[in-house]
Design a protein around this motif. Sequence first.
Motif, PDB file in Angstrom:
ATOM      1  N   PHE A   1       0.800  -1.229   0.000  1.00 26.75           N
ATOM      2  CA  PHE A   1       0.000   0.000   0.000  1.00 26.75           C
ATOM      3  C   PHE A   1       0.835   1.283   0.000  1.00 26.75           C
ATOM      4  N   VAL A   2       1.802   1.389   0.900  1.00 21.75           N
ATOM      5  CA  VAL A   2       2.574   2.626   1.025  1.00 21.75           C
ATOM      6  C   VAL A   2       3.404   2.864  -0.231  1.00 21.75           C
ATOM      7  N   LEU A   3       4.082   1.815  -0.685  1.00 19.35           N
ATOM      8  CA  LEU A   3       4.894   1.936  -1.898  1.00 19.35           C
ATOM      9  C   LEU A   3       4.089   1.627  -3.154  1.00 19.35           C
ATOM     10  N   ASN A   4       2.820   1.294  -2.971  1.00 22.80           N
ATOM     11  CA  ASN A   4       1.888   1.088  -4.082  1.00 22.80           C
ATOM     12  C   ASN A   4       2.380   0.018  -5.065  1.00 22.80           C
ATOM     13  N   MET A   5       2.915  -1.082  -4.502  1.00 19.99           N
ATOM     14  CA  MET A   5       3.452  -2.144  -5.344  1.00 19.99           C
ATOM     15  C   MET A   5       2.450  -3.268  -5.582  1.00 19.99           C
ATOM     16  N   GLY A   6       1.313  -3.230  -4.877  1.00 20.03           N
ATOM     17  CA  GLY A   6       0.300  -4.251  -5.079  1.00 20.03           C
ATOM     18  C   GLY A   6       0.784  -5.640  -4.724  1.00 20.03           C
ATOM     19  N   ILE A   7       0.374  -6.612  -5.538  1.00 17.86           N
ATOM     20  CA  ILE A   7       0.713  -8.002  -5.252  1.00 17.86           C
ATOM     21  C   ILE A   7       2.217  -8.263  -5.352  1.00 17.86           C
ATOM     22  N   ALA A   8       2.912  -7.450  -6.154  1.00 19.48           N
ATOM     23  CA  ALA A   8       4.373  -7.576  -6.242  1.00 19.48           C
ATOM     24  C   ALA A   8       5.019  -7.251  -4.902  1.00 19.48           C
ATOM     25  N   GLY A   9       4.419  -6.331  -4.145  1.00 13.32           N
ATOM     26  CA  GLY A   9       4.947  -5.983  -2.829  1.00 13.32           C
ATOM     27  C   GLY A   9       4.849  -7.142  -1.864  1.00 13.32           C
ATOM     28  N   ALA A  10       3.750  -7.902  -1.938  1.00 13.10           N
ATOM     29  CA  ALA A  10       3.606  -9.075  -1.076  1.00 13.10           C
ATOM     30  C   ALA A  10       4.704 -10.093  -1.370  1.00 13.10           C
ATOM     31  N   ALA A  11       5.020 -10.276  -2.652  1.00 11.13           N
ATOM     32  CA  ALA A  11       6.075 -11.216  -3.042  1.00 11.13           C
ATOM     33  C   ALA A  11       7.454 -10.709  -2.631  1.00 11.13           C
ATOM     34  N   LEU A  12       7.684  -9.395  -2.785  1.00 10.31           N
ATOM     35  CA  LEU A  12       8.987  -8.823  -2.433  1.00 10.31           C
ATOM     36  C   LEU A  12       9.259  -8.937  -0.941  1.00 10.31           C
ATOM     37  N   SER A  13       8.239  -8.810  -0.120  1.00 12.62           N
ATOM     38  CA  SER A  13       8.434  -8.922   1.329  1.00 12.62           C
ATOM     39  C   SER A  13       8.913 -10.320   1.697  1.00 12.62           C
ATOM     40  N   ILE A  14       8.511 -11.312   0.916  1.00 12.66           N
ATOM     41  CA  ILE A  14       8.963 -12.687   1.156  1.00 12.66           C
ATOM     42  C   ILE A  14      10.465 -12.800   0.917  1.00 12.66           C
ATOM     43  N   ILE A  15      10.960 -12.166  -0.138  1.00  6.43           N
ATOM     44  CA  ILE A  15      12.400 -12.213  -0.446  1.00  6.43           C
ATOM     45  C   ILE A  15      13.218 -11.568   0.670  1.00  6.43           C
ATOM     46  N   VAL A  16      12.813 -10.378   1.079  1.00 10.07           N
ATOM     47  CA  VAL A  16      13.575  -9.639   2.092  1.00 10.07           C
ATOM     48  C   VAL A  16      13.619 -10.421   3.407  1.00 10.07           C
ATOM     49  N   SER A  17      12.497 -10.971   3.824  1.00 10.62           N
ATOM     50  CA  SER A  17      12.460 -11.697   5.093  1.00 10.62           C
ATOM     51  C   SER A  17      13.280 -12.976   5.032  1.00 10.62           C
ATOM     52  N   ASN A  18      13.351 -13.611   3.852  1.00 10.39           N
ATOM     53  CA  ASN A  18      14.152 -14.822   3.723  1.00 10.39           C
ATOM     54  C   ASN A  18      15.641 -14.528   3.719  1.00 10.39           C
ATOM     55  N   ILE A  19      16.050 -13.393   3.171  1.00 11.55           N
ATOM     56  CA  ILE A  19      17.454 -12.977   3.259  1.00 11.55           C
ATOM     57  C   ILE A  19      17.838 -12.781   4.718  1.00 11.55           C
ATOM     58  N   PHE A  20      16.978 -12.119   5.453  1.00 13.54           N
ATOM     59  CA  PHE A  20      17.187 -11.893   6.882  1.00 13.54           C
ATOM     60  C   PHE A  20      17.269 -13.228   7.635  1.00 13.54           C
ATOM     61  N   ASN A  21      16.373 -14.155   7.301  1.00 18.17           N
ATOM     62  CA  ASN A  21      16.290 -15.442   7.987  1.00 18.17           C
ATOM     63  C   ASN A  21      17.555 -16.271   7.802  1.00 18.17           C
ATOM     64  N   ILE A  22      17.963 -16.464   6.555  1.00 21.50           N
ATOM     65  CA  ILE A  22      19.118 -17.329   6.312  1.00 21.50           C
ATOM     66  C   ILE A  22      20.413 -16.710   6.832  1.00 21.50           C
ATOM     67  N   SER A  23      20.512 -15.375   6.794  1.00 22.77           N
ATOM     68  CA  SER A  23      21.712 -14.712   7.311  1.00 22.77           C
ATOM     69  C   SER A  23      21.869 -14.969   8.800  1.00 22.77           C
ATOM     70  N   LEU A  24      20.771 -14.853   9.551  1.00 21.18           N
ATOM     71  CA  LEU A  24      20.825 -15.090  10.989  1.00 21.18           C
ATOM     72  C   LEU A  24      21.110 -16.557  11.311  1.00 21.18           C
ATOM     73  N   LYS A  25      20.574 -17.460  10.503  1.00 21.92           N
ATOM     74  CA  LYS A  25      20.783 -18.884  10.797  1.00 21.92           C
ATOM     75  C   LYS A  25      22.213 -19.325  10.498  1.00 21.92           C
ATOM     76  N   ILE A  26      22.813 -18.779   9.460  1.00 27.01           N
ATOM     77  CA  ILE A  26      24.230 -19.087   9.205  1.00 27.01           C
ATOM     78  C   ILE A  26      25.085 -18.547  10.352  1.00 27.01           C
ATOM     79  N   TRP A  27      24.743 -17.350  10.814  1.00 26.95           N
ATOM     80  CA  TRP A  27      25.460 -16.794  11.977  1.00 26.95           C
ATOM     81  C   TRP A  27      25.280 -17.702  13.186  1.00 26.95           C
ATOM     82  N   ALA A  28      24.068 -18.197  13.423  1.00 29.82           N
ATOM     83  CA  ALA A  28      23.808 -19.060  14.575  1.00 29.82           C
ATOM     84  C   ALA A  28      24.591 -20.366  14.481  1.00 29.82           C
TER      85      ALA A  28
END
Length: 457
Positions: free
Chosen positions: A188-215
């Motif tokens: 909504f804020v960036l007005n990306m529509g359904i593409a924004g929902a998909a992009l949020s998945i990518i960003v959160s997965n980058i965050f997830n795997i980075s922390l798990k490799i560190w762990a």
Amino acid sequence: MSKASKYNLTEGPIFKRLLKLSLPIMATSLFQSAYNLTNMFWLSYLGEEYVAAAGLGSQFIWLSFSLIMLCRIGAEIGVSQNMGKGDPGTAKSFAQNGFMLALITGAAFAVFLIALRVPLLGLFGIENPYVADQAQLYLGIAAIAIPLTFGHFAITGVFGGFGNTKVPFVINSAALVLNIILSPIFIFVLNMGIAGAALSIIVSNIFNISLKIWAMTKYRDRPFPTFAPFARMVGSKIKQIFRWGTPVAAESILFTISFMLMTGVIVSFGDSAVAAHQVGMQVESLSFMVGGGFASAITAFIGQNFGAKKWGRMRRTVRVAYTFMGIYGVVMTVTLFFGAEAFVSIFLDNPESIQIAGDYLRIVALAQILFCLEGVAAGSFRGRGMTMKPTIASVSSNVVRVALVFALAATALGVTGVWWAIAAAMTIRSTWVLLWHYFNMKKLPKTDEDATNENKV
């Protein structure tokens, strides 16, 4: 208490340790369900077409989760059994090989989905061209996250096999919170529509795997003193991971394919039916996510005790797990049956869609008790490396489900016939796995001192 004894599942009170191991997995599963529901909730503000498009695109993302199981189950069994045997070196080798195999497999599948997303989605026979375009957009972006998802799921399996589910739970929770926050911002804020929902998945997965490799490499409660994420792959370990994981992956793949065939039937009943099914299924996931999460805990628990040849403790563990999941199954049956419309009306405002989704939840509610118990039996089989048995039952019941879906959908029941077919197939599969597990457990050695080779069971 040393780190080894702290995560040793072959000693101590069973219920307390099983609960401690399983709660983070179940909480993560529930959190994942909450995220999926949140995504549906935000997309519903754009319109029912977007809910349908994301649901159709997600079919192939779920298919990727089938391949994830190949690497995760193989790593989890290898780690749990060898930690139970007191061989952390071999356990680490399984962990490293499982992670590398996950990255390679995930990257290959992502390329496949992105390149062929148009003809793949065309298999559903989507009549609304706008829904088809949005589904292609969603899938093309979301698929980029697949190798990252494969990698962090493999590490989750390693921690689970080691007996520490708290660390992946904390990391998964943080990533899911990030996803929940970013999704409405991108949509909504960036007005990306359904593409924004998909992009949020990518960003959160980058965050997830980075922390798990560190762990895995730096955290004080990591499974091994050293861990090389990109170590050279060992043929014998990869072969064994495939031997353990392939039946589970095949089971999941065939389930997803049968699900896609069923979705093609649902599409013929219109966008309202598709949206209703997607929402109803996400609400139902409160049951199967927890059941699957508990099954993962059972796999690790049984795996360590199998490695240590603790036959009596394995029997007691199964009894405790059946009791716990039986109670949960009753709770979910009552909740889904009597709260059907209340749940789906949060995400849908079309009366027709609400009625269809409500019917779905009430019908599948009838199969929830046996389904929850099935997770215990399947997890027990997998912990002993016997991954083929639940696969045979699952594949056979999926064939029955597809046949029933096409048969009942063509009757006066219409789309409601599809829901009855799902419930019937779930009941057949659960009953089969439970009976097979019951008779198989009777063949186990009676005492911990019995030196009978359980691999012959």
